[in-house]
Scaffold this motif. Structure first.
Motif, mmCIF file in Angstrom:
data_model
loop_
_atom_site.group_PDB
_atom_site.id
_atom_site.type_symbol
_atom_site.label_atom_id
_atom_site.label_comp_id
_atom_site.label_asym_id
_atom_site.label_seq_id
_atom_site.Cartn_x
_atom_site.Cartn_y
_atom_site.Cartn_z
ATOM 1 N N THR A 135 -8.944 -69.546 -14.820
ATOM 2 C CA THR A 135 -8.627 -69.834 -13.428
ATOM 3 C C THR A 135 -7.324 -69.127 -13.042
ATOM 4 O O THR A 135 -6.625 -68.560 -13.884
ATOM 5 N N GLU A 136 -7.004 -69.179 -11.764
ATOM 6 C CA GLU A 136 -5.742 -68.609 -11.303
ATOM 7 C C GLU A 136 -4.559 -69.293 -11.987
ATOM 8 O O GLU A 136 -3.552 -68.663 -12.311
ATOM 9 N N ARG A 137 -4.689 -70.579 -12.216
ATOM 10 C CA ARG A 137 -3.609 -71.317 -12.889
ATOM 11 C C ARG A 137 -3.434 -70.814 -14.317
ATOM 12 O O ARG A 137 -2.304 -70.691 -14.811
ATOM 13 N N ASP A 138 -4.548 -70.527 -14.985
ATOM 14 C CA ASP A 138 -4.465 -69.985 -16.354
ATOM 15 C C ASP A 138 -3.744 -68.643 -16.356
ATOM 16 O O ASP A 138 -2.946 -68.347 -17.262
ATOM 17 N N LEU A 139 -4.034 -67.808 -15.367
ATOM 18 C CA LEU A 139 -3.409 -66.493 -15.303
ATOM 19 C C LEU A 139 -1.896 -66.608 -15.137
ATOM 20 O O LEU A 139 -1.134 -65.844 -15.730
ATOM 21 N N VAL A 140 -1.470 -67.595 -14.331
ATOM 22 C CA VAL A 140 -0.039 -67.803 -14.135
ATOM 23 C C VAL A 140 0.603 -68.342 -15.407
ATOM 24 O O VAL A 140 1.700 -67.936 -15.796
ATOM 25 N N THR A 141 -0.108 -69.258 -16.091
ATOM 26 C CA THR A 141 0.456 -69.918 -17.273
ATOM 27 C C THR A 141 0.497 -68.999 -18.486
ATOM 28 O O THR A 141 1.507 -68.930 -19.202
ATOM 29 N N TYR A 142 -0.628 -68.292 -18.736
ATOM 30 C CA TYR A 142 -0.750 -67.514 -19.976
ATOM 31 C C TYR A 142 -0.641 -66.003 -19.778
ATOM 32 O O TYR A 142 -0.538 -65.263 -20.752
ATOM 33 N N GLY A 143 -0.670 -65.546 -18.534
ATOM 34 C CA GLY A 143 -0.613 -64.120 -18.271
ATOM 35 C C GLY A 143 -1.970 -63.458 -18.461
ATOM 36 O O GLY A 143 -2.933 -64.066 -18.943
#
Length: 240
Positions: free
Chosen positions: A66-74
């Motif tokens: 998800t977009e949140r994963d992209l922010v959290t893990y890159g």
């Protein structure tokens, strides 16, 4: 001319001649490809009408970012974390895990974390990976296991409107066995576990009692379609 005029005065002859002329005109227009796009638009509409946006199959689980994963893990996710995900999924003992992610290069590029990902792939035998033929290779850790590598090239209707309507069952090179697509590869892994019979009847694939016809260059609405591989018209169950 007098005889022709007299014949045309008969309703049956006149109707037959008009029908033949209309048929010839329609066939001529179709051969030129002028009806291709309108017919494919109608096909798209029927697919949407028959689809179920809330459809689900409890045999299939999609794990995405998800977009949140992209922010959290890159992005792209590093090899260590990807290896951890693979290991955790494998521990759930699914039939097969399809890694629909291009991973032809290590992440990070210095290969400092690549051993974690490579070890996860070698240990988790349920995992299969993808390559895009002619573009991206499968993970190097699977180089010696071709039965765990499938292709995910997707043909696009460039000459019509750029939409994705077709999907490959297998890719074919002269003198070589068919190379399964990811969707077919995952399906075959499942059928093997369930003990369901499948195979080829001539050059057509059979899954249990269902035989898949080949898409030809003039199939359906298509005119002079460049078909290289074993393709079929996709009927998306829940299109976006």
């Amino acid at each position: 001319m007098r005889a022709l005029r007299k014949a045309l005065e008969r309703p049956a002859v006149a109707c037959s001649l008009i029908s033949l002329l209309v048929l010839a005109a329609v066939l001529g227009v179709r051969v030129q490809g002028w009806l291709q796009r309108p017919e494919l638009i109608a096909y798209d509409y029927l697919v949407r009408m028959r689809s179920d946006k809330d459809s689900a199959d409890d045999r299939i689980v999609l794990v995405g970012m998800t977009e949140r994963d992209l922010v959290t893990y890159g992005y792209p996710i590093d090899d260590r974390r990807l290896g951890e995900i693979v290991t955790k999924l494998d521990a759930l003992e699914p039939c097969v895990i399809g890694l629909d992610l291009y991973r032809d290069l290590p992440e990070p590029r210095d290969q400092s974390l690549y051993p974690f990902f490579a070890q996860a792939l070698k240990t988790a035998k349920r995992v299969v990976a993808i390559e895009r033929i002619g573009y991206f290779k499968a993970p190097a850790a699977l180089a010696g296991e071709p039965d765990r590598i499938f292709a995910n090239n997707l043909p696009k209707d460039f000459k019509v409107d750029g939409a994705y309507r077709r999907a490959p069952l297998a890719f074919e090179e002269e003198g070589q066995p068919p190379y399964p697509s990811l969707s077919l590869g995952l399906t075959l892994k499942y059928l093997e576990q369930e003990g369901i019979d499948y195979g080829f009847e001539g050059d057509l694939l059979r899954l249990n009692r269902v035989v898949f016809p080949r898409l030809t260059k003039d199939a359906g609405a298509y005119v002079k379609l460049p078909v290289r591989d074993y393709e079929y018209l996709a009927a998306f169950q829940a299109p976006r």
